[in-house]
Structures are given as C-alpha cells and as structure tokens.
Design a protein around this motif. Structure first.
Motif, PDB file in Angstrom:
ATOM      1  N   GLU A 176     -23.213  67.772  75.427  1.00  0.00           N
ATOM      2  CA  GLU A 176     -23.102  69.138  74.935  1.00  0.00           C
ATOM      3  C   GLU A 176     -23.241  70.128  76.059  1.00  0.00           C
ATOM      4  OE1 GLU A 176     -24.867  68.395  70.427  1.00  0.00           O
ATOM      5  OE2 GLU A 176     -25.980  69.588  71.901  1.00  0.00           O
ATOM      6  N   VAL A 177     -24.133  69.808  76.988  1.00  0.00           N
ATOM      7  CA  VAL A 177     -24.332  70.708  78.126  1.00  0.00           C
ATOM      8  C   VAL A 177     -23.071  70.779  78.967  1.00  0.00           C
ATOM      9  CG1 VAL A 177     -25.654  71.076  80.243  1.00  0.00           C
ATOM     10  CG2 VAL A 177     -26.807  70.347  78.156  1.00  0.00           C
ATOM     11  N   GLU A 178     -22.349  69.683  79.114  1.00  0.00           N
ATOM     12  CA  GLU A 178     -21.148  69.669  79.956  1.00  0.00           C
ATOM     13  C   GLU A 178     -19.957  70.304  79.247  1.00  0.00           C
ATOM     14  OE1 GLU A 178     -22.224  65.531  82.344  1.00  0.00           O
ATOM     15  OE2 GLU A 178     -20.525  65.636  80.960  1.00  0.00           O
ATOM     16  N   VAL A 179     -19.857  70.227  77.927  1.00  0.00           N
ATOM     17  CA  VAL A 179     -18.684  70.751  77.196  1.00  0.00           C
ATOM     18  C   VAL A 179     -18.722  72.249  77.106  1.00  0.00           C
ATOM     19  CG1 VAL A 179     -17.537  70.793  74.969  1.00  0.00           C
ATOM     20  CG2 VAL A 179     -18.318  68.636  75.940  1.00  0.00           C
ATOM     21  N   LYS A 180     -19.831  72.865  76.877  1.00  0.00           N
ATOM     22  CA  LYS A 180     -19.932  74.297  76.626  1.00  0.00           C
ATOM     23  C   LYS A 180     -19.422  75.130  77.779  1.00  0.00           C
ATOM     24  CE  LYS A 180     -23.640  74.180  73.191  1.00  0.00           C
ATOM     25  NZ  LYS A 180     -25.051  74.536  72.863  1.00  0.00           N
ATOM     26  N   PRO A 181     -19.704  74.801  79.015  1.00  0.00           N
ATOM     27  CA  PRO A 181     -19.232  75.657  80.114  1.00  0.00           C
ATOM     28  C   PRO A 181     -17.716  75.655  80.270  1.00  0.00           C
ATOM     29  CG  PRO A 181     -21.064  74.299  80.843  1.00  0.00           C
ATOM     30  CD  PRO A 181     -20.698  73.812  79.503  1.00  0.00           C
ATOM     31  N   LYS A 182     -16.975  74.692  79.755  1.00  0.00           N
ATOM     32  CA  LYS A 182     -15.513  74.596  79.972  1.00  0.00           C
ATOM     33  C   LYS A 182     -14.746  75.636  79.163  1.00  0.00           C
ATOM     34  CE  LYS A 182     -15.439  69.672  81.110  1.00  0.00           C
ATOM     35  NZ  LYS A 182     -14.932  68.341  80.728  1.00  0.00           N
ATOM     36  N   LYS A 183     -15.210  76.094  78.036  1.00  0.00           N
ATOM     37  CA  LYS A 183     -14.444  77.002  77.161  1.00  0.00           C
ATOM     38  C   LYS A 183     -14.161  78.330  77.820  1.00  0.00           C
ATOM     39  CE  LYS A 183     -15.891  74.927  72.811  1.00  0.00           C
ATOM     40  NZ  LYS A 183     -16.569  75.111  71.518  1.00  0.00           N
ATOM     41  N   PRO A 184     -15.083  79.011  78.428  1.00  0.00           N
ATOM     42  CA  PRO A 184     -14.772  80.293  79.077  1.00  0.00           C
ATOM     43  C   PRO A 184     -13.767  80.140  80.212  1.00  0.00           C
ATOM     44  CG  PRO A 184     -17.136  80.019  78.817  1.00  0.00           C
ATOM     45  CD  PRO A 184     -16.522  78.718  78.445  1.00  0.00           C
ATOM     46  N   ILE A 185     -13.803  79.047  80.949  1.00  0.00           N
ATOM     47  CA  ILE A 185     -12.875  78.845  82.083  1.00  0.00           C
ATOM     48  C   ILE A 185     -11.445  78.691  81.583  1.00  0.00           C
ATOM     49  CG2 ILE A 185     -12.283  77.239  83.944  1.00  0.00           C
ATOM     50  CD1 ILE A 185     -15.273  76.644  84.240  1.00  0.00           C
ATOM     51  N   VAL A 186     -11.230  77.972  80.502  1.00  0.00           N
ATOM     52  CA  VAL A 186      -9.868  77.799  79.939  1.00  0.00           C
ATOM     53  C   VAL A 186      -9.310  79.124  79.489  1.00  0.00           C
ATOM     54  CG1 VAL A 186      -8.554  76.740  78.086  1.00  0.00           C
ATOM     55  CG2 VAL A 186     -10.300  75.413  79.297  1.00  0.00           C
ATOM     56  N   LYS A 187     -10.177  79.905  78.837  1.00  0.00           N
ATOM     57  CA  LYS A 187      -9.704  81.212  78.364  1.00  0.00           C
ATOM     58  C   LYS A 187      -9.319  82.108  79.533  1.00  0.00           C
ATOM     59  CE  LYS A 187     -12.291  81.278  74.026  1.00  0.00           C
ATOM     60  NZ  LYS A 187     -13.344  81.972  73.225  1.00  0.00           N
ATOM     61  N   ILE A 188     -10.138  82.027  80.591  1.00  0.00           N
ATOM     62  CA  ILE A 188      -9.841  82.867  81.763  1.00  0.00           C
ATOM     63  C   ILE A 188      -8.511  82.452  82.400  1.00  0.00           C
ATOM     64  CG2 ILE A 188     -10.611  83.418  84.102  1.00  0.00           C
ATOM     65  CD1 ILE A 188     -13.502  83.204  83.011  1.00  0.00           C
ATOM     66  N   ILE A 189      -8.298  81.132  82.487  1.00  0.00           N
ATOM     67  CA  ILE A 189      -7.048  80.641  83.099  1.00  0.00           C
ATOM     68  C   ILE A 189      -5.847  81.070  82.270  1.00  0.00           C
ATOM     69  CG2 ILE A 189      -5.734  78.572  83.649  1.00  0.00           C
ATOM     70  CD1 ILE A 189      -8.405  77.231  84.402  1.00  0.00           C
TER      71      ILE A 189
END
Length: 226
Positions: free
Chosen positions: A10-23
């Motif tokens: 869970e700790v590793e999955v949560k940080p990925k969502k903002p980066i995808v949106k930014i890209i």
C-alpha cells in the motif's frame, strides 16, 4: 488507540497516482500547445509558398503577354522612320507574272478584254479557212480567187471563234474583196493593204459577237486573178 499497520504494498502504490496524473497533464499540455502553434502557423500562412515566387511567375507571364501585344501592335521600322517592307515584297514587285505558270492545267484561259493591251500571248497559231473566196472585181469581168489563213498569238478561243462564225466571216471578207477594181491590181502594196482590210473586217465582226477579236495577221495561201 493504536493505528493499524500499513503494508509495504500500500505504501508503494499510493505515491504512483499523482505522478501519472502529472505526466498525463504534461502530455496533454504539450499536445495542446503544439496544436495551437501549428494552427497559428497555418493561419499565418507559414505553410504557403513564398509570395516572391508567385509574383515572379505572374510578372513573367504578364511581361510576355504585354510584350507580345506591344510587338503585335508595333510596326516594323527600317531605321529611317518608315515602316519596313515585308520580306520578298521588292522582289515580287519587279517580277512579272507568267501566264503559262499561273494557268491551271486543263483550265480555260481567262477571258480576254477588247481594250486590254496586256492580254497573255502564246505561240503562233495559224488557221486556214476551209473554202476559197471567189468574187468579181468592181467594174471588170475579171474574178479574184483567194484562200485565207489567219495568225494569232492569243489563246485557242480566237481560232474557235473563227470557226464558229465562219459563215459570217466569209460574207464580210467577200464584201471587202468586191471593193477591189482592176486599177488596184498593179499597186505594189495591193495584197498587203487587202490583207489588212480583211483582218480588220474579221476582227470587227468577231468583236461584235465575242469579247475579243485576236486576229493579228491575214495571209493569202492562194491568190488568183483571171
């Protein structure tokens, strides 16, 4: 109260969502900016050919067109302020027409005019009238018998007209011969003068019915007085 423990997944999955949106936002922004720039360049005429090339082509066509019209309306000048003569005009001016060369093969020669001194001339043509002429001399018991031939250098219609009007010609020839008297016979130019009178009488009669006489000389092929 103790907080529930968070798993490493869970700790590793949560940080990925903002980066995808930014890209995705950056990609969309780049696409929007690129589309805006391309549209602006197209409307500004960036992709059209340079106006200088079109202008030069139009100017060339216009110069050729106007130059051709100017040359068409401009008269040639011989260098002295006078219009230059066409090539071959002077040569044609001094050249005399050749009746034989201009005549069409088998075509009838142009009609001759009574008063035209420039009627075409051909080779000598002779024609003898078929019968002899026999008349009594004026105031004498003597008779004069002659045979006549005519000469012409005009076309064949002269001979055809003589044949056509032979009966009338015989009458006028005999009228001329009857005016001869016995005193005229010893004259040196008697036959020559008689031939001229007969020629003129024949031409006058033919001109009465046709356009042209054409008899140039009259010859006696037989001349008897007894």
């Amino acid at each position: 109260m103790a907080k529930p423990a968070v798993s490493e997944e869970e700790v590793e999955v949560k940080p990925k969502k903002p980066i995808v949106k930014i890209i995705l936002a950056l990609v969309g922004l780049v696409v929007l900016i690129s589309g805006t720039m391309l549209g602006t360049l197209y409307l500004a005429g960036f992709f059209k050919p340079p106006p200088s090339a079109e202008k030069s082509a139009d100017e060339e066509g216009g110069q050729d067109k106007h130059g051709a019209e100017a040359d068409k309306g401009k008269k040639a000048d011989d260098g002295h302020g006078k219009p230059a003569a066409k090539p071959g005009a002077e040569a044609d001016k001094g050249k005399k027409p050749d009746a034989k060369a201009d005549a069409k093969p088998g075509a009838e020669a142009a009609k001759l005019s009574k008063k035209s001194p420039n009627s075409p001339r051909f080779d000598y043509t002779y024609h003898q009238l078929s019968k002899e002429f026999l008349v009594n001399l004026t105031g004498s018991r003597k008779v004069m018998s002659v045979q006549i031939a005519i000469m012409t250098r005009y076309d064949e219609r002269v001979v055809e007209n003589v044949k056509k009007h032979e009966f009338a010609l015989r009458s006028v020839v005999m009228d001329v011969m009857r005016q001869t008297n016995e005193a005229d016979l010893p004259k040196p130019d008697f036959r020559k003068d008689l031939a001229v009178k007969i020629r003129d009488a024949m031409n006058t009669l033919i001109e009465k019915y046709e356009d042209f006489g054409g008899i140039e000389d009259v010859y006696f092929t037989s001349f008897i007085v007894q």
